[in-house]
Design a protein around this motif. Structure first.
Motif, PDB file in Angstrom:
ATOM      1  N   VAL A  73       0.858  -1.187   0.000  1.00 13.48           N
ATOM      2  CA  VAL A  73       0.000   0.000   0.000  1.00 13.48           C
ATOM      3  C   VAL A  73       0.891   1.234   0.000  1.00 13.48           C
ATOM      4  O   VAL A  73       2.088   1.145   0.260  1.00 13.48           O
ATOM      5  CB  VAL A  73      -0.937   0.067   1.230  1.00 13.48           C
ATOM      6  CG1 VAL A  73      -1.885  -1.105   1.270  1.00 13.48           C
ATOM      7  CG2 VAL A  73      -0.156   0.171   2.520  1.00 13.48           C
ATOM      8  N   TRP A  74       0.279   2.366  -0.246  1.00 14.41           N
ATOM      9  CA  TRP A  74       0.984   3.625  -0.042  1.00 14.41           C
ATOM     10  C   TRP A  74       0.024   4.609   0.599  1.00 14.41           C
ATOM     11  O   TRP A  74      -1.198   4.509   0.435  1.00 14.41           O
ATOM     12  CB  TRP A  74       1.571   4.189  -1.336  1.00 14.41           C
ATOM     13  CG  TRP A  74       0.566   4.661  -2.357  1.00 14.41           C
ATOM     14  CD1 TRP A  74       0.012   3.920  -3.352  1.00 14.41           C
ATOM     15  CD2 TRP A  74       0.009   5.968  -2.460  1.00 14.41           C
ATOM     16  NE1 TRP A  74      -0.852   4.677  -4.076  1.00 14.41           N
ATOM     17  CE2 TRP A  74      -0.869   5.954  -3.561  1.00 14.41           C
ATOM     18  CE3 TRP A  74       0.163   7.151  -1.748  1.00 14.41           C
ATOM     19  CZ2 TRP A  74      -1.597   7.074  -3.948  1.00 14.41           C
ATOM     20  CZ3 TRP A  74      -0.555   8.272  -2.140  1.00 14.41           C
ATOM     21  CH2 TRP A  74      -1.412   8.218  -3.228  1.00 14.41           C
ATOM     22  N   THR A  75       0.596   5.500   1.376  1.00 14.88           N
ATOM     23  CA  THR A  75      -0.167   6.573   1.999  1.00 14.88           C
ATOM     24  C   THR A  75       0.552   7.889   1.714  1.00 14.88           C
ATOM     25  O   THR A  75       1.774   7.903   1.556  1.00 14.88           O
ATOM     26  CB  THR A  75      -0.316   6.370   3.524  1.00 14.88           C
ATOM     27  OG1 THR A  75       0.972   6.149   4.088  1.00 14.88           O
ATOM     28  CG2 THR A  75      -1.200   5.183   3.832  1.00 14.88           C
ATOM     29  N   PRO A  76      -0.184   8.977   1.634  1.00  9.01           N
ATOM     30  CA  PRO A  76       0.461  10.265   1.375  1.00  9.01           C
ATOM     31  C   PRO A  76       1.405  10.644   2.514  1.00  9.01           C
ATOM     32  O   PRO A  76       1.078  10.462   3.685  1.00  9.01           O
ATOM     33  CB  PRO A  76      -0.706  11.255   1.312  1.00  9.01           C
ATOM     34  CG  PRO A  76      -1.937  10.429   1.150  1.00  9.01           C
ATOM     35  CD  PRO A  76      -1.639   9.093   1.743  1.00  9.01           C
ATOM     36  N   GLU A  77       2.573  11.102   2.160  1.00 12.55           N
ATOM     37  CA  GLU A  77       3.524  11.637   3.138  1.00 12.55           C
ATOM     38  C   GLU A  77       4.404  12.659   2.414  1.00 12.55           C
ATOM     39  O   GLU A  77       5.312  12.272   1.661  1.00 12.55           O
ATOM     40  CB  GLU A  77       4.371  10.526   3.748  1.00 12.55           C
ATOM     41  CG  GLU A  77       5.225  11.058   4.882  1.00 12.55           C
ATOM     42  CD  GLU A  77       5.855   9.955   5.688  1.00 12.55           C
ATOM     43  OE1 GLU A  77       7.076   9.978   5.838  1.00 12.55           O
ATOM     44  OE2 GLU A  77       5.110   9.064   6.156  1.00 12.55           O
ATOM     45  N   PRO A  78       4.122  13.945   2.617  1.00 11.65           N
ATOM     46  CA  PRO A  78       4.835  14.992   1.882  1.00 11.65           C
ATOM     47  C   PRO A  78       6.359  14.914   1.996  1.00 11.65           C
ATOM     48  O   PRO A  78       7.061  15.240   1.045  1.00 11.65           O
ATOM     49  CB  PRO A  78       4.302  16.282   2.500  1.00 11.65           C
ATOM     50  CG  PRO A  78       2.973  15.916   3.062  1.00 11.65           C
ATOM     51  CD  PRO A  78       3.098  14.474   3.492  1.00 11.65           C
ATOM     52  N   SER A  79       6.880  14.436   3.118  1.00  9.53           N
ATOM     53  CA  SER A  79       8.333  14.405   3.293  1.00  9.53           C
ATOM     54  C   SER A  79       9.001  13.208   2.615  1.00  9.53           C
ATOM     55  O   SER A  79      10.213  13.165   2.490  1.00  9.53           O
ATOM     56  CB  SER A  79       8.686  14.400   4.786  1.00  9.53           C
ATOM     57  OG  SER A  79       8.185  13.229   5.391  1.00  9.53           O
ATOM     58  N   ALA A  80       8.211  12.238   2.150  1.00  9.27           N
ATOM     59  CA  ALA A  80       8.766  11.041   1.499  1.00  9.27           C
ATOM     60  C   ALA A  80       8.989  11.313   0.019  1.00  9.27           C
ATOM     61  O   ALA A  80       8.382  12.210  -0.563  1.00  9.27           O
ATOM     62  CB  ALA A  80       7.820   9.858   1.689  1.00  9.27           C
ATOM     63  N   GLY A  81       9.865  10.519  -0.579  1.00  8.20           N
ATOM     64  CA  GLY A  81      10.104  10.630  -2.012  1.00  8.20           C
ATOM     65  C   GLY A  81       8.821  10.458  -2.792  1.00  8.20           C
ATOM     66  O   GLY A  81       8.103   9.492  -2.583  1.00  8.20           O
ATOM     67  N   GLY A  82       8.514  11.408  -3.677  1.00  6.04           N
ATOM     68  CA  GLY A  82       7.286  11.344  -4.462  1.00  6.04           C
ATOM     69  C   GLY A  82       6.037  11.636  -3.658  1.00  6.04           C
ATOM     70  O   GLY A  82       4.937  11.456  -4.152  1.00  6.04           O
ATOM     71  N   GLY A  83       6.194  12.064  -2.398  1.00  6.84           N
ATOM     72  CA  GLY A  83       5.041  12.379  -1.562  1.00  6.84           C
ATOM     73  C   GLY A  83       4.275  11.162  -1.081  1.00  6.84           C
ATOM     74  O   GLY A  83       3.145  11.271  -0.606  1.00  6.84           O
ATOM     75  N   ARG A  84       4.902   9.981  -1.174  1.00  9.88           N
ATOM     76  CA  ARG A  84       4.237   8.734  -0.771  1.00  9.88           C
ATOM     77  C   ARG A  84       5.140   7.932   0.144  1.00  9.88           C
ATOM     78  O   ARG A  84       6.343   7.875  -0.059  1.00  9.88           O
ATOM     79  CB  ARG A  84       3.947   7.851  -1.981  1.00  9.88           C
ATOM     80  CG  ARG A  84       2.996   8.415  -2.971  1.00  9.88           C
ATOM     81  CD  ARG A  84       2.824   7.473  -4.133  1.00  9.88           C
ATOM     82  NE  ARG A  84       1.794   7.953  -5.031  1.00  9.88           N
ATOM     83  CZ  ARG A  84       1.332   7.271  -6.053  1.00  9.88           C
ATOM     84  NH1 ARG A  84       1.804   6.060  -6.308  1.00  9.88           N
ATOM     85  NH2 ARG A  84       0.399   7.757  -6.807  1.00  9.88           N
ATOM     86  N   ARG A  85       4.521   7.306   1.145  1.00 13.57           N
ATOM     87  CA  ARG A  85       5.236   6.333   1.978  1.00 13.57           C
ATOM     88  C   ARG A  85       4.672   4.966   1.628  1.00 13.57           C
ATOM     89  O   ARG A  85       3.489   4.692   1.814  1.00 13.57           O
ATOM     90  CB  ARG A  85       5.041   6.610   3.473  1.00 13.57           C
ATOM     91  CG  ARG A  85       5.793   5.581   4.342  1.00 13.57           C
ATOM     92  CD  ARG A  85       5.628   5.822   5.825  1.00 13.57           C
ATOM     93  NE  ARG A  85       4.256   5.963   6.270  1.00 13.57           N
ATOM     94  CZ  ARG A  85       3.393   4.968   6.439  1.00 13.57           C
ATOM     95  NH1 ARG A  85       3.745   3.732   6.181  1.00 13.57           N
ATOM     96  NH2 ARG A  85       2.175   5.209   6.864  1.00 13.57           N
ATOM     97  N   HIS A  86       5.524   4.139   1.063  1.00 14.63           N
ATOM     98  CA  HIS A  86       5.111   2.779   0.694  1.00 14.63           C
ATOM     99  C   HIS A  86       5.379   1.835   1.855  1.00 14.63           C
ATOM    100  O   HIS A  86       6.304   2.027   2.632  1.00 14.63           O
ATOM    101  CB  HIS A  86       5.894   2.295  -0.528  1.00 14.63           C
ATOM    102  CG  HIS A  86       5.469   2.959  -1.791  1.00 14.63           C
ATOM    103  ND1 HIS A  86       4.412   2.519  -2.543  1.00 14.63           N
ATOM    104  CD2 HIS A  86       5.962   4.043  -2.446  1.00 14.63           C
ATOM    105  CE1 HIS A  86       4.265   3.289  -3.601  1.00 14.63           C
ATOM    106  NE2 HIS A  86       5.198   4.228  -3.563  1.00 14.63           N
ATOM    107  N   ASP A  87       4.553   0.806   1.966  1.00 11.60           N
ATOM    108  CA  ASP A  87       4.791  -0.276   2.908  1.00 11.60           C
ATOM    109  C   ASP A  87       4.328  -1.561   2.242  1.00 11.60           C
ATOM    110  O   ASP A  87       3.469  -1.540   1.350  1.00 11.60           O
ATOM    111  CB  ASP A  87       4.041  -0.045   4.227  1.00 11.60           C
ATOM    112  CG  ASP A  87       4.552  -0.918   5.368  1.00 11.60           C
ATOM    113  OD1 ASP A  87       5.559  -1.637   5.186  1.00 11.60           O
ATOM    114  OD2 ASP A  87       3.946  -0.889   6.444  1.00 11.60           O
TER     115      ASP A  87
END
Length: 167
Positions: free
Chosen positions: A21-35
């Protein structure tokens, strides 16, 4: 004496997959935090419409992300996927390290990561049900694909190993 379901189910071979999945995270690369996490609780529910189920522990941070995203990808691992499965069966911090190194690509319909393997699905959440200490999520398959020549990875008696070649 309570039934020992865990011991009995170790004798039932299952496939091994990775759900991402991915969730929005502005500080992560591409604005997404994947898990991504290793699962063996994937099961078909219906062919028409195409539905699959997953079961994840209620206290899982991954489950919280999946419910928030409402969509995910599943990669069915090939016989050579045991190392990937092992790396993604660890706590979240260790999984994020593995995700930075494992080959994957975002799925066209969900943006969730798809890993090399025997097959893949991209799914959208349709329903969820409490099932004891787990939540069963039902997803509609939005897209699917297979790599027919790849042998599959199976989990049996607590060990991951290549499935016998199809005859």
């Amino acid at each position: 004496m309570e039934p020992d379901l865990r011991t009995v189910m170790r004798h039932f071979a299952t496939g091994v997959g990775v759900v991402s999945v991915w969730t929005p995270e502005p500080s992560a690369g591409g604005g997404r935090r994947h898990d991504a996490v290793t699962v063996n609780s994937l099961a078909p529910v219906s062919w028409d419409p195409p539905l699959v189920s997953l079961c994840l522990r209620h206290d899982s941070a991954f489950l919280a992300d999946l419910l928030k995203a409402g969509k995910w990808a599943v990669s069915i691992l090939g016989a050579d996927g045991a190392a990937t499965a092992g790396r993604l069966a660890r706590p979240r911090e260790k999984r994020s390290e593995a995700l930075a190194e494992l080959r994957s690509a975002p799925g066209e319909h969900t943006g969730a990561l798809v890993f090399e393997g025997a097959g893949w699905l991209e799914c959208a959440l349709t329903e969820s049900f409490t099932a004891g200490d787990h939540l069963m999520v039902i997803g509609r398959a939005l897209a699917t694909g297979v790599t027919p020549s790849r042998r599959r990875l199976v989990f049996l008696n607590g060990v991951m190993s290549p499935a016998p070649a199809a005859g």
